[in-house]
Design an enzyme around this catalytic site. Sequence first.
Site, short mmCIF file in Angstrom:
data_model
loop_
_atom_site.label_atom_id
_atom_site.label_comp_id
_atom_site.label_asym_id
_atom_site.label_seq_id
_atom_site.Cartn_x
_atom_site.Cartn_y
_atom_site.Cartn_z
N LYS A 74 0.81 -1.24 0.00
CA LYS A 74 0.00 0.00 0.00
C LYS A 74 0.84 1.28 0.00
O LYS A 74 0.50 2.25 -0.68
CB LYS A 74 -0.95 0.01 1.19
CG LYS A 74 -2.11 -0.95 0.99
CD LYS A 74 -3.01 -0.98 2.18
CE LYS A 74 -3.96 -2.15 2.02
NZ LYS A 74 -4.69 -2.47 3.21
N ASP A 111 -9.68 1.97 2.96
CA ASP A 111 -9.69 1.02 4.08
C ASP A 111 -10.41 1.59 5.31
O ASP A 111 -11.18 0.90 5.96
CB ASP A 111 -8.27 0.63 4.48
CG ASP A 111 -7.74 -0.52 3.64
OD1 ASP A 111 -8.53 -1.13 2.91
OD2 ASP A 111 -6.53 -0.79 3.74
N GLY A 135 -1.65 -1.51 15.56
CA GLY A 135 -1.14 -1.49 14.19
C GLY A 135 -0.92 -0.07 13.72
O GLY A 135 -1.63 0.87 14.15
N GLY A 137 0.38 0.11 10.22
CA GLY A 137 0.71 -0.15 8.81
C GLY A 137 -0.35 0.47 7.92
O GLY A 137 -1.10 1.37 8.34
N1 LIG Z 1 -10.65 -6.71 6.05
C1 LIG Z 1 -10.22 -5.94 5.08
O1 LIG Z 1 -10.97 -5.40 4.25
C2 LIG Z 1 -8.76 -5.66 5.01
C3 LIG Z 1 -8.29 -4.59 4.24
C4 LIG Z 1 -6.95 -4.33 4.23
C5 LIG Z 1 -6.06 -5.11 4.95
N2 LIG Z 1 -6.55 -6.16 5.67
C6 LIG Z 1 -5.65 -6.97 6.48
O2 LIG Z 1 -4.98 -6.10 7.38
C7 LIG Z 1 -3.72 -6.69 7.76
C8 LIG Z 1 -2.64 -5.64 7.68
O3 LIG Z 1 -2.48 -5.23 6.34
P1 LIG Z 1 -1.63 -3.93 5.97
O4 LIG Z 1 -1.84 -3.70 4.53
O5 LIG Z 1 -1.90 -2.84 6.95
O6 LIG Z 1 -0.13 -4.46 6.21
P2 LIG Z 1 1.19 -3.61 6.59
O7 LIG Z 1 1.12 -2.25 6.04
O8 LIG Z 1 2.34 -4.48 6.21
O9 LIG Z 1 1.13 -3.50 8.20
C9 LIG Z 1 1.27 -4.65 9.00
C10 LIG Z 1 1.00 -4.28 10.47
O10 LIG Z 1 1.04 -5.49 11.24
C11 LIG Z 1 2.11 -5.40 12.21
N3 LIG Z 1 2.74 -6.71 12.35
C12 LIG Z 1 3.08 -7.56 11.35
N4 LIG Z 1 3.65 -8.66 11.84
C13 LIG Z 1 3.69 -8.51 13.18
C14 LIG Z 1 4.18 -9.30 14.26
N5 LIG Z 1 4.75 -10.49 14.05
N6 LIG Z 1 4.05 -8.83 15.53
C15 LIG Z 1 3.47 -7.62 15.76
N7 LIG Z 1 3.00 -6.80 14.78
C16 LIG Z 1 3.11 -7.25 13.51
C17 LIG Z 1 3.05 -4.36 11.66
O11 LIG Z 1 3.86 -3.85 12.71
P3 LIG Z 1 5.26 -3.10 12.37
O12 LIG Z 1 4.90 -1.70 11.97
O13 LIG Z 1 6.01 -3.17 13.64
O14 LIG Z 1 5.90 -3.87 11.25
C18 LIG Z 1 2.06 -3.35 11.08
O15 LIG Z 1 1.46 -2.58 12.09
C19 LIG Z 1 -3.53 -7.88 6.81
O16 LIG Z 1 -3.90 -9.04 7.50
C20 LIG Z 1 -4.51 -7.61 5.69
O17 LIG Z 1 -4.95 -8.81 5.06
C21 LIG Z 1 -7.87 -6.42 5.73
#
Ligand SMILES: NC(=O)c1ccc[n+]([C@@H]2O[C@H](COP(=O)([O-])OP(=O)(O)OC[C@H]3O[C@@H](n4cnc5c(N)ncnc54)[C@H](OP(=O)(O)O)[C@@H]3O)[C@@H](O)[C@H]2O)c1
Length: 268
Positions: A74, A111, A135, A137
């Site tokens: 993203k 989102d 979170g 991200g």
């Molecule tokens: N339901 C929906 O419509 C929808 C829409 C969009 C996304 N999602 C879901 O949302 C989730 C996040 O997506 P994103 O695009 O925001 O990803 P992203 O930008 O990569 O962000 C990931 C987030 O998760 C944290 N994280 C990852 N691994 C971790 C761990 N082992 N321990 C602690 N924190 C951890 C990261 O922390 P750090 O900053 O410390 O790395 C960051 O805050 C995914 O599961 C995605 O499938 C769902």
Amino acid sequence: MDRRITGTTRVIVHLAYPSRHLRTPTYFNAYCTKKGIDAVLVPWQVAPENLSDAFAGLRRIESLAGVIVTIPHKTSVAGLCDSRSETADFLGVANVARRMPDGRFHGEMFDGAGFVQGLLREGHIIHGRKALLVGAGGAATGIAEALVRGGVDRLAIANRSLEKAEELAVRLRNAFRGRDIVAAPADARGFDLVVNGTSLGMKPGDALPVDPDTLEAGTLVAEVVMEPDVTPLLRLAEERGCMAHKGVHMITGQIELLAGFLLDEPGA
Ligand SMILES: NC(=O)c1ccc[n+]([C@@H]2O[C@H](COP(=O)([O-])OP(=O)(O)OC[C@H]3O[C@@H](n4cnc5c(N)ncnc54)[C@H](OP(=O)(O)O)[C@@H]3O)[C@@H](O)[C@H]2O)c1
């Protein structure tokens, strides 16, 4: 309804890495079928190091309506877009980009709007809530902005990389003067809305996003993770007498917005 992909079908690709967990194509394509829209969303697995090459190629695909973007692309896609909406610009992330006829891309971020819409559709109220968001991200950033815009009384942001939570809190405080927005630990005590905005819960054995001993009965616990449908956090929330709100509501809350933006369909 019988739906065929033909030479006039508009194509949207869903960029992700990995792509096997994606559920958006199922909902988006069902929506197009229901509305009689001649478009298809296809999942594309693209590694981060190949994103910029893939994106450059997409500029040449004339039947491409645009891209939907998820983890981990993203932020990169927001940077690759030639222009962005005010929200995508402020947040520095885009979860969708429309391709213009000349190959330029315009980025948008739904989102947060989708998450809020999903809560409202399930009968929940956002205004006046004390919210803990875990979170910082792409998805969480959009949710944070939408929760503040939606009138939460307090927003605490917890994240593994604390500096990202702090930076997001400062940015939001600067944009929404006088609002109570802080970086905080993942301790749910005193909050009536707890949101997992991380990817924790997707993989078996993942840690819980919040300290389980701090979840209080009556709290609304909401997920972004869609696969599995009921995450360990939501199971725990139900055991503790909390209300559980699934991640799938965030996508169903934004399908209409995505289709309208990408396909310029009145009433899509
Ligand atoms: N339901 C929906 O419509 C929808 C829409 C969009 C996304 N999602 C879901 O949302 C989730 C996040 O997506 P994103 O695009 O925001 O990803 P992203 O930008 O990569 O962000 C990931 C987030 O998760 C944290 N994280 C990852 N691994 C971790 C761990 N082992 N321990 C602690 N924190 C951890 C990261 O922390 P750090 O900053 O410390 O790395 C960051 O805050 C995914 O599961 C995605 O499938 C769902």
